[in-house]
Design a protein around this motif. Structure first.
Motif, PDB file in Angstrom:
ATOM      1  N   GLU A   1     -24.571 -13.705  46.409  1.00 43.91           N
ATOM      2  CA  GLU A   1     -23.441 -13.123  45.973  1.00 43.91           C
ATOM      3  C   GLU A   1     -23.814 -12.512  44.546  1.00 43.91           C
ATOM      4  O   GLU A   1     -23.621 -11.236  44.382  1.00 43.91           O
ATOM      5  N   LEU A   2     -24.414 -13.181  43.496  1.00 42.18           N
ATOM      6  CA  LEU A   2     -24.772 -12.447  42.437  1.00 42.18           C
ATOM      7  C   LEU A   2     -25.895 -11.574  42.662  1.00 42.18           C
ATOM      8  O   LEU A   2     -25.853 -10.347  41.991  1.00 42.18           O
ATOM      9  N   ALA A   3     -26.833 -11.661  43.236  1.00 43.69           N
ATOM     10  CA  ALA A   3     -27.990 -10.850  43.585  1.00 43.69           C
ATOM     11  C   ALA A   3     -27.507  -9.510  44.402  1.00 43.69           C
ATOM     12  O   ALA A   3     -27.839  -8.429  43.999  1.00 43.69           O
ATOM     13  N   ALA A   4     -26.565  -9.718  45.284  1.00 44.87           N
ATOM     14  CA  ALA A   4     -26.021  -8.358  45.988  1.00 44.87           C
ATOM     15  C   ALA A   4     -25.285  -7.601  44.970  1.00 44.87           C
ATOM     16  O   ALA A   4     -25.399  -6.594  44.869  1.00 44.87           O
ATOM     17  N   ASP A   5     -24.416  -8.225  43.985  1.00 46.08           N
ATOM     18  CA  ASP A   5     -23.740  -7.488  42.885  1.00 46.08           C
ATOM     19  C   ASP A   5     -24.977  -6.803  42.144  1.00 46.08           C
ATOM     20  O   ASP A   5     -24.534  -5.393  41.626  1.00 46.08           O
ATOM     21  N   ILE A   6     -26.011  -7.433  41.513  1.00 42.67           N
ATOM     22  CA  ILE A   6     -26.937  -6.760  40.554  1.00 42.67           C
ATOM     23  C   ILE A   6     -27.502  -5.486  41.447  1.00 42.67           C
ATOM     24  O   ILE A   6     -27.918  -4.532  40.900  1.00 42.67           O
ATOM     25  N   ARG A   7     -27.843  -5.836  42.770  1.00 42.14           N
ATOM     26  CA  ARG A   7     -28.520  -4.733  43.549  1.00 42.14           C
ATOM     27  C   ARG A   7     -27.561  -3.669  43.730  1.00 42.14           C
ATOM     28  O   ARG A   7     -27.966  -2.590  43.620  1.00 42.14           O
ATOM     29  N   THR A   8     -26.513  -3.791  43.922  1.00 37.73           N
ATOM     30  CA  THR A   8     -25.394  -2.733  43.945  1.00 37.73           C
ATOM     31  C   THR A   8     -25.289  -1.836  42.799  1.00 37.73           C
ATOM     32  O   THR A   8     -25.446  -0.461  42.672  1.00 37.73           O
ATOM     33  N   ARG A   9     -25.288  -2.342  41.619  1.00 39.25           N
ATOM     34  CA  ARG A   9     -25.285  -2.029  40.350  1.00 39.25           C
ATOM     35  C   ARG A   9     -26.611  -1.041  40.139  1.00 39.25           C
ATOM     36  O   ARG A   9     -26.618   0.205  39.609  1.00 39.25           O
ATOM     37  N   THR A  10     -27.674  -1.696  40.717  1.00 36.14           N
ATOM     38  CA  THR A  10     -29.123  -1.124  40.310  1.00 36.14           C
ATOM     39  C   THR A  10     -28.897   0.134  41.387  1.00 36.14           C
ATOM     40  O   THR A  10     -29.629   1.108  40.919  1.00 36.14           O
ATOM     41  N   ALA A  11     -28.682   0.145  42.317  1.00 36.78           N
ATOM     42  CA  ALA A  11     -28.524   1.246  43.423  1.00 36.78           C
ATOM     43  C   ALA A  11     -27.929   2.434  42.568  1.00 36.78           C
ATOM     44  O   ALA A  11     -28.223   3.618  42.729  1.00 36.78           O
ATOM     45  N   ALA A  12     -26.680   2.194  41.918  1.00 35.96           N
ATOM     46  CA  ALA A  12     -26.097   3.229  41.500  1.00 35.96           C
ATOM     47  C   ALA A  12     -26.821   3.763  40.164  1.00 35.96           C
ATOM     48  O   ALA A  12     -26.556   4.985  39.882  1.00 35.96           O
TER      49      ALA A  12
ATOM     50  N   VAL B   1     -32.252 -19.312  42.852  1.00 35.31           N
ATOM     51  CA  VAL B   1     -32.623 -18.392  41.867  1.00 35.31           C
ATOM     52  C   VAL B   1     -33.732 -17.250  42.510  1.00 35.31           C
ATOM     53  O   VAL B   1     -33.586 -16.215  42.294  1.00 35.31           O
ATOM     54  N   GLY B   2     -34.347 -17.529  43.680  1.00 35.16           N
ATOM     55  CA  GLY B   2     -35.264 -16.510  44.489  1.00 35.16           C
ATOM     56  C   GLY B   2     -34.643 -15.258  44.531  1.00 35.16           C
ATOM     57  O   GLY B   2     -35.112 -14.127  44.159  1.00 35.16           O
ATOM     58  N   PRO B   3     -33.209 -14.977  45.187  1.00 37.77           N
ATOM     59  CA  PRO B   3     -32.786 -13.639  45.288  1.00 37.77           C
ATOM     60  C   PRO B   3     -32.544 -13.117  44.232  1.00 37.77           C
ATOM     61  O   PRO B   3     -32.412 -11.830  44.036  1.00 37.77           O
ATOM     62  N   VAL B   4     -31.829 -13.660  43.122  1.00 34.82           N
ATOM     63  CA  VAL B   4     -31.612 -13.017  41.736  1.00 34.82           C
ATOM     64  C   VAL B   4     -32.830 -12.746  40.911  1.00 34.82           C
ATOM     65  O   VAL B   4     -32.696 -11.709  40.261  1.00 34.82           O
ATOM     66  N   THR B   5     -33.873 -13.337  41.291  1.00 34.29           N
ATOM     67  CA  THR B   5     -35.056 -12.810  40.450  1.00 34.29           C
ATOM     68  C   THR B   5     -35.696 -11.424  41.163  1.00 34.29           C
ATOM     69  O   THR B   5     -35.893 -10.612  40.301  1.00 34.29           O
TER      70      THR B   5
END
Length: 279
Positions: free
Chosen positions: A8-19, A259-263
């Motif tokens: 869930e955390l990784a998905a949130d970071i990815r969304t912000r990164t894409a923006a 940790v993996g997906p967050v990395t």
């Protein structure tokens, strides 16, 4: 027991990164990542493919510079220097393993710290340790992000880090210190490891040894972050922590899926941050 999934955390970071990547592209500064490899190791190849795929989904250009397993130190250094001088490149990663006799720290000195999105240049680690702006190694930062996501208190608490690598152990130690934790570092020569790890409120394990930490190493209710990614005979992944630790710990990050997906998400966020600073 709380399962500290990183998805869930990784998905949130990815969304912000894409923006962020889309906004940079509109401004004429599309983020671009260069991944330099010098190995035929399949695990490394899988990691590179996963980065490239995640970058594409985030709108980040990703180019792989494959120098082959016979690459020399001079050849790798020249490639890293050229990429550092290329104004269109925002981030640079040098993957491991490297050809025999070559050291990551020595080669990574050729990476411009402003583009060192995985904190491999010793200068980046030095800046991190002295509180100056620098990109932390993505795995070390992912540990802190995961702890924050689950609101794990760090100030004044006892943290134990098992592992002293420049990639995880040392940087995560300093990140924890910066958050006012009291930190002990253990390693392969530590005597009576379990006696020390049982004192931890927060236990971070990054030793690279399958199931090194068992239930007898963990205090009841402790938070345990497993950074291990060890290949299993069936092609899967196993952590440095025995899953039976879940019977004792208050919280445990899974392998895979912790940790993996967050990395990977943090690494790509570093690329957009680097591109924005270059602006």
């Amino acid at each position: 027991m709380t399962l500290l999934s990183g998805r869930e955390l990784a998905a949130d970071i990815r969304t912000r990164t894409a923006a962020a990547a889309a906004a940079l592209a509109v401004l004429g500064h599309p983020p671009r990542l260069s991944v330099v490899t010098a190995t035929d190791d399949e695990a490394s190849a899988w990691y590179v493919r996963s980065i490239a795929g995640a970058a594409a989904k985030a709108g980040i250009g990703c180019e792989v510079e494959d120098l082959g397993p016979r690459a020399t130190a001079d050849g790798i250094t020249a490639q890293l220097s050229a990429l550092s001088a290329d104004p269109t490149v925002a981030g640079i990663i040098l993957t491991t393993p490297l050809p025999d006799g070559l050291r990551l720290a020595a080669l990574a000195e050729a990476i411009d710290p402003a583009k060192d999105v995985d904190g491999a240049n010793p200068a980046s680690l030095g800046r991190l340790m002295t509180g100056l702006p620098a990109f932390a190694p993505a795995t070390a930062e992912a540990v802190l992000r995961l702890l924050d996501h689950y609101q794990v208190e760090l100030g004044g608490r006892r943290a134990v880090v098992v592992g002293r690598s420049a990639v995880v152990g040392k940087p995560v130690t300093h990140l924890l210190l910066d958050r006012d934790a009291t930190v002990t570092v253990c390693h392969s020569r530590t005597r009576d490891l379990a006696a020390i790890t049982r004192q931890a409120d927060v236990l971070v394990v990054a030793a690279g040894r399958t199931r090194l930490i068992g239930p007898d190493h963990v205090a009841p209710g402790a938070t345990v972050i497993d950074v291990g990614t060890n290949a299993t005979p069936d092609g899967g992944l196993a952590g440095d922590v025995d899953p039976k630790v879940a019977d004792v710990a208050g919280a445990l990050s899974p392998v895979p899926g912790g940790v993996g997906p967050v990395t990977t998400a943090v690494l790509l966020r570093h690329v957009t941050d680097a591109a924005a600073r270059r602006g």
